[in-house]
Scaffold this active site. Structure first.
Site, mmCIF file in Angstrom:
data_model
loop_
_atom_site.group_PDB
_atom_site.id
_atom_site.type_symbol
_atom_site.label_atom_id
_atom_site.label_comp_id
_atom_site.label_asym_id
_atom_site.label_seq_id
_atom_site.Cartn_x
_atom_site.Cartn_y
_atom_site.Cartn_z
ATOM 1 N N ALA A 115 45.986 38.813 46.928
ATOM 2 C CA ALA A 115 46.208 37.382 47.131
ATOM 3 C C ALA A 115 46.606 36.940 48.532
ATOM 4 O O ALA A 115 46.448 35.771 48.863
ATOM 5 C CB ALA A 115 47.262 36.883 46.138
ATOM 6 N N ALA A 116 47.183 37.815 49.360
ATOM 7 C CA ALA A 116 47.670 37.364 50.671
ATOM 8 C C ALA A 116 46.511 36.913 51.566
ATOM 9 O O ALA A 116 45.405 37.457 51.465
ATOM 10 C CB ALA A 116 48.441 38.491 51.361
ATOM 11 N N GLY A 146 47.382 33.741 50.770
ATOM 12 C CA GLY A 146 47.700 32.750 49.749
ATOM 13 C C GLY A 146 46.771 31.562 49.653
ATOM 14 O O GLY A 146 46.966 30.693 48.802
ATOM 15 N N GLY A 147 45.743 31.481 50.497
ATOM 16 C CA GLY A 147 44.846 30.335 50.447
ATOM 17 C C GLY A 147 44.191 30.156 49.094
ATOM 18 O O GLY A 147 44.183 29.061 48.522
ATOM 19 N N LYS A 148 43.655 31.236 48.559
ATOM 20 C CA LYS A 148 42.963 31.145 47.270
ATOM 21 C C LYS A 148 43.953 30.955 46.126
ATOM 22 O O LYS A 148 43.674 30.248 45.153
ATOM 23 C CB LYS A 148 42.086 32.386 47.077
ATOM 24 C CG LYS A 148 40.970 32.488 48.118
ATOM 25 C CD LYS A 148 40.191 33.782 47.980
ATOM 26 C CE LYS A 148 39.079 33.867 49.025
ATOM 27 N NZ LYS A 148 39.610 33.974 50.411
ATOM 28 N N GLU A 153 49.955 41.232 45.937
ATOM 29 C CA GLU A 153 49.526 41.765 47.232
ATOM 30 C C GLU A 153 50.173 43.133 47.422
ATOM 31 O O GLU A 153 51.388 43.281 47.281
ATOM 32 C CB GLU A 153 49.936 40.828 48.372
ATOM 33 C CG GLU A 153 49.682 41.360 49.757
ATOM 34 C CD GLU A 153 48.240 41.766 50.000
ATOM 35 O OE1 GLU A 153 48.021 42.847 50.590
ATOM 36 O OE2 GLU A 153 47.329 41.001 49.604
ATOM 37 N N ARG A 210 52.540 41.379 54.034
ATOM 38 C CA ARG A 210 51.599 40.321 53.633
ATOM 39 C C ARG A 210 52.057 39.657 52.334
ATOM 40 O O ARG A 210 51.826 38.468 52.127
ATOM 41 C CB ARG A 210 50.195 40.904 53.478
ATOM 42 C CG ARG A 210 49.531 41.225 54.806
ATOM 43 C CD ARG A 210 48.223 41.984 54.642
ATOM 44 N NE ARG A 210 47.271 41.319 53.778
ATOM 45 C CZ ARG A 210 46.478 40.322 54.149
ATOM 46 N NH1 ARG A 210 46.543 39.870 55.394
ATOM 47 N NH2 ARG A 210 45.631 39.775 53.297
ATOM 48 N N ASP A 246 39.497 39.103 45.494
ATOM 49 C CA ASP A 246 39.041 38.872 46.861
ATOM 50 C C ASP A 246 39.351 40.156 47.621
ATOM 51 O O ASP A 246 40.407 40.297 48.235
ATOM 52 C CB ASP A 246 39.753 37.666 47.473
ATOM 53 C CG ASP A 246 39.242 37.334 48.858
ATOM 54 O OD1 ASP A 246 38.005 37.307 49.049
ATOM 55 O OD2 ASP A 246 40.066 37.105 49.762
ATOM 56 N N CYS A 285 34.521 38.908 52.578
ATOM 57 C CA CYS A 285 34.138 38.144 53.762
ATOM 58 C C CYS A 285 33.349 39.058 54.698
ATOM 59 O O CYS A 285 33.643 39.182 55.883
ATOM 60 C CB CYS A 285 35.353 37.546 54.469
ATOM 61 S SG CYS A 285 36.607 38.753 54.961
#
Length: 490
Positions: free
Chosen positions: A121-122, A124-126, A144, A149, A189, A242
């Site tokens: 998760a870090a 934290g945007g998502k 995380e 992080r 992610d 990404c």
């Protein structure tokens, strides 16, 4: 400089598209933010509603916002706007996030009341985007593996005023042992080679190698298997990276589907999302799985964003009807409950009785946007409001089980900074409002006191109607309770 081996591989993969891809990689990157629908102002209107949509009534920092088509409350901004330096950022009115990174949480399609896991998760945007979709209902579990992080993740959950999120610092394997079949939706992610972020992070170019891609792919397989164990039948898992590397994208999905016959790919309405032409590439996989074209490949020469990949996986079956939650650790000490009751009675304006019992917690829950049944739990000397579905956390590394309400000092209750950021100003008995660009606001963020008149007690310090932190008025002076670690130096 982009790695030579990377460019050679991309030319082989893209063919006639390669020139457009390289040209896009040489341009300036796009910057964006998401307005926070959970942040409620003095007028009872959220930051997303007040500053989103039409240009009228926007603050100067939002003067150049244009819509990100695939994300609710997502907007592009111009570099000259500098939203990261504005007091609204500290107040949690928005989260600065790369525009393509908003796609995976949107594909997760969370519904209020669900149990959702963000496994990697870090920063934290998502997670904060998922929280907006939950709307204060249900449970958000943010994990995380890296301690530093994880702390940043926890800080961002607090800044955005999210109450129904639990933040842990665990391995995926350990969580899978504890929460098999527990979650309705899971976001993976995954850590990756980061090729899609070359424009954003030049250091990633120097760290790139073909060997690292292989290591990332192996790690992604293990993380995905853990995610699969924790998903309920009928649930949805979104996998994202990404990077452009086929081994980490189409390859990861194909390998996963071979290992898990009870999973299938779900279609994505790319045209509706403004992602037309961003189809997955079955030809990139050695042995393409059925439906691989339904995955999402985001290219910088096709949309205004960085490189991303996402796939929506469905675990075959139907969600069971049982929704039994776990048992939160700790209980409310009788003496502490009395002190909390007194604080609520004198310093808050709760929508239900604050004269003891569970009514206090229900009232606070409503005041911070947690609209379902909530309960209180002790962690050390800190009192938290937690989601009703929070499972037993014994033995796990927990940074934040929910919304920290405050601590008890010398037989009195002292509210937390997290409560100030989550509390709608209409529920505070005393409010002191500051203008965003004023010297007073800058001084408050530096931790300075200031002269003030009025009834003594705790004041919710607001910036243009939105909670920023606490102050305590006594003897004509507003004592500053903005956290020392967050204070600006100039």
């Amino acid at each position: 400089m982009l790695p030579e081996q990377f460019l050679k591989r991309m030319q082989e993969l893209l063919g006639t598209e390669y020139a457009a891809f390289v040209e896009a990689m040489e341009k300036e990157r796009h910057q964006a933010l998401r307005l926070n629908p959970l942040k409620i102002g003095a007028e009872g209107i959220s930051a997303a509603r007040r500053f989103g949509g039409a240009d009228t009534g926007r603050a100067a920092v939002f003067a150049h916002l244009t819509k990100v088509p695939w994300a609710a409350d997502g907007y592009y901004y111009e570099a000259t706007d500098q939203p990261g330096k504005h007091p609204f950022h500290e107040a949690g009115l928005y989260y600065i996030q790369e525009p393509s990174a908003m796609v995976p949480a949107e594909l997760l399609g969370v519904q209020p009341g669900e149990r959702v896991l963000d496994l990697c998760a870090a920063p934290g945007g998502k997670s904060t985007q998922i929280a907006a979709g939950l709307g204060g209902r249900g449970l958000l579990f943010c994990n995380e593996i890296h301690p530093a992080r994880a702390r940043i993740l926890s800080e961002n959950i607090e800044r955005m005023g999210i109450g129904n999120a639990c933040v842990t610092n665990e391995t995926p394997e350990r969580l899978a042992e504890r929460f098999e079949g527990f979650f309705d939706r899971i976001l993976v992610d995954a850590p990756c080679s980061g090729e899609g972020m070359f424009r954003k992070n030049e250091a990633a170019c120097g760290e790139w190698s073909l060997e690292n891609i292989k290591l990332c792919a192996q790690r992604q397989d293990a993380i995905l298997d853990c995610g699969a164990r924790m998903l309920r039948p009928g649930g949805r898992l979104v996998y994202s990276t990404c990077t452009f590397a086929p081994e980490e994208n189409e390859g990861s999905i194909c390998r996963f589907l071979k290992r898990h016959e009870d999973f299938a790919l779900l279609p994505v309405d790319k045209e509706r999302l403004g992602l037309k032409g961003c189809d997955g590439r079955p030809g990139f996989a050695a042995e393409p799985a059925a439906g691989l074209e339904e995955t999402v490949r985001i290219w910088p020469h096709k949309i205004d964003g960085e490189g991303h990949f996402a796939a929506v996986l469905w675990r075959k079956g139907n969600l069971p009807g049982d929704r039994n939650g776990g048992e939160a650790p700790g209980g409310i000490r009788e003496r502490a409950a009395e002190e909390l009751t007194e604080f609520c009675r004198s310093q808050l304006r709760l929508p239900v009785s604050s004269h003891g019992g569970e009514g206090i917690y229900a009232g606070i829950g409503m005041a911070v946007g947690m609209e379902e049944t909530v309960r209180a739990a002790w962690f050390g000397e800190n009192l938290y409001l937690v989601a009703a579905d929070l499972p037993t956390l014994k033995g796990l590394k927990v940074l934040r089980p929910g919304l920290q309400l405050g601590t008890f000092k010398k037989k009195r209750f002292e509210p937390s900074h997290a409560l100030a950021l989550a509390l709608a100003p209409g529920y505070a008995a005393h409010v002191w409002n500051l203008e965003a660009g004023s010297r007073e606001t800058a001084a408050y963020l530096r931790g300075e006191t200031f002269p003030a008149g009025g009834e003594k007690g705790w004041y919710l310090i607001c910036v243009e109607g939105f909670g920023l932190g606490w102050g305590k008025l006594a003897g004509g002076v507003m004592k500053n309770h903005y956290p020392i670690g967050l204070r600006r130096k100039c």
